[in-house]
Design a protein around this motif. Sequence first.
Motif, PDB file in Angstrom:
ATOM      1  N   MET A 173      26.473  21.665 -48.678  1.00 41.40           N
ATOM      2  CA  MET A 173      27.769  21.860 -48.019  1.00 41.40           C
ATOM      3  C   MET A 173      28.912  21.565 -48.975  1.00 41.40           C
ATOM      4  N   LEU A 174      28.783  20.485 -49.740  1.00 41.90           N
ATOM      5  CA  LEU A 174      29.830  20.103 -50.682  1.00 41.90           C
ATOM      6  C   LEU A 174      30.036  21.174 -51.748  1.00 41.90           C
ATOM      7  N   LEU A 175      28.952  21.735 -52.258  1.00 36.31           N
ATOM      8  CA  LEU A 175      29.055  22.769 -53.291  1.00 36.31           C
ATOM      9  C   LEU A 175      29.704  24.040 -52.739  1.00 36.31           C
ATOM     10  N   LEU A 176      29.305  24.438 -51.543  1.00 39.44           N
ATOM     11  CA  LEU A 176      29.908  25.629 -50.936  1.00 39.44           C
ATOM     12  C   LEU A 176      31.390  25.408 -50.651  1.00 39.44           C
ATOM     13  N   LEU A 177      31.716  24.232 -50.145  1.00 40.77           N
ATOM     14  CA  LEU A 177      33.113  23.900 -49.888  1.00 40.77           C
ATOM     15  C   LEU A 177      33.911  23.906 -51.182  1.00 40.77           C
ATOM     16  N   GLY A 178      33.334  23.323 -52.230  1.00 42.27           N
ATOM     17  CA  GLY A 178      34.007  23.309 -53.525  1.00 42.27           C
ATOM     18  C   GLY A 178      34.252  24.712 -54.057  1.00 42.27           C
ATOM     19  N   SER A 185      27.682  26.879 -42.392  1.00 46.92           N
ATOM     20  CA  SER A 185      28.620  26.850 -41.262  1.00 46.92           C
ATOM     21  C   SER A 185      29.576  25.676 -41.366  1.00 46.92           C
ATOM     22  N   ALA A 186      29.045  24.530 -41.764  1.00 43.35           N
ATOM     23  CA  ALA A 186      29.899  23.353 -41.898  1.00 43.35           C
ATOM     24  C   ALA A 186      30.925  23.547 -43.005  1.00 43.35           C
ATOM     25  N   ALA A 187      30.517  24.155 -44.111  1.00 40.59           N
ATOM     26  CA  ALA A 187      31.415  24.316 -45.265  1.00 40.59           C
ATOM     27  C   ALA A 187      32.635  25.159 -44.937  1.00 40.59           C
ATOM     28  N   VAL A 188      32.481  26.134 -44.062  1.00 48.44           N
ATOM     29  CA  VAL A 188      33.610  27.024 -43.743  1.00 48.44           C
ATOM     30  C   VAL A 188      34.278  26.649 -42.422  1.00 48.44           C
ATOM     31  N   SER A 189      33.834  25.567 -41.789  1.00 44.61           N
ATOM     32  CA  SER A 189      34.391  25.205 -40.479  1.00 44.61           C
ATOM     33  C   SER A 189      35.876  24.867 -40.565  1.00 44.61           C
ATOM     34  N   THR A 244      34.837  27.455 -52.309  1.00 39.56           N
ATOM     35  CA  THR A 244      35.987  28.056 -51.623  1.00 39.56           C
ATOM     36  C   THR A 244      37.297  27.471 -52.146  1.00 39.56           C
ATOM     37  N   LEU A 245      37.291  26.168 -52.445  1.00 43.92           N
ATOM     38  CA  LEU A 245      38.512  25.541 -52.942  1.00 43.92           C
ATOM     39  C   LEU A 245      38.831  25.981 -54.367  1.00 43.92           C
TER      40      LEU A 245
END
Length: 316
Positions: free
Chosen positions: A226-231, A9-13, A233-234
């Motif tokens: 969270m960092l890996l999921l965010l990465g 949830s945090a990664a896509v916020s 998407t980027l």
Amino acid sequence: MAKKFSAASAAVSGWALIGRQPLSVAAWSGVILLGLFLPAALLCLPAIDPFVEMIRAAPRTPDPQSDEMMARIVALQSRLSLINIGMMAVQVVAPAIVMAGAFRVVLRPDERRGFFLRVGAAEGWMMLVSLVLSFGANIAAIAAMLPGVLLGLVGFLVMAIGGDTEAGAVVGVVVGVLGVIVGEITLLWALLRLSMALPMTFAERRFMLFESWALTKGQSLRLLGMLLLLGLTLVIVQIVVGVVVIGVVALVGPGLAKTLPAARSAADVLRQIWPILAAAVPLAAILQTVVLVVCATPLASVYRSLKAADEAEAAA
């Protein structure tokens, strides 16, 4: 109450915030355009003419180590040094204001006026924390590599003293690489533990750095997830943007390759590329803002969850 948060949830916020506040993101893009891109361009303008002159002089200078060429290089480097100092300030001010806007959406949603933008104590302290983190991370990155390099050198020397220099080289490389990997993992862990410094500084309106260490205790794996999921998407966005950029370069590149070599000054260069800049720079500002929001918003989301758990524990 156990402190925890949803890494997914945090990664896509950040992406969710962009969907909820498109007008605010557009206004923040204007801040990046006028407060980051425009000052950066103005800082770089004085270096364009010396660079163009050096490129034009290169074919006429058979010896690249000649006094004339070295003088041009030294003059250009001195200007670039001054530009880098200015860039350090430019790269902190506007991004900190935009990050504070994203934090405000998450932590103080009632402060909607002016697209959540403010310039006050919170933003000022965030700029200082950003500078400290950036400077410290650069030094720590170098320091994290040194143990691995030294261990590799020691391994090589030990084997070389024994007469097996080939094995020593292999041992030195392997030990050195492992040492560097361990150092970089340690640095990543430290940065994860300090990742709440910016949202904490925003929320408290004062300088806060190592206070993040206590708040993130036991949260390193979730923060890494969270960092890996965010990465991820980027990376997807980067691939899409890269394909578009390659297509544009393929269309306009051949024409510029023919005309730009004839440019004699920065004015000549700008005269040829201004239509491209007029379209590309605002789009780049929007993209920069999107990346900034996508990276900053999860920090505020995680801080909100951890802070609420802390307060619940204190009240229990």
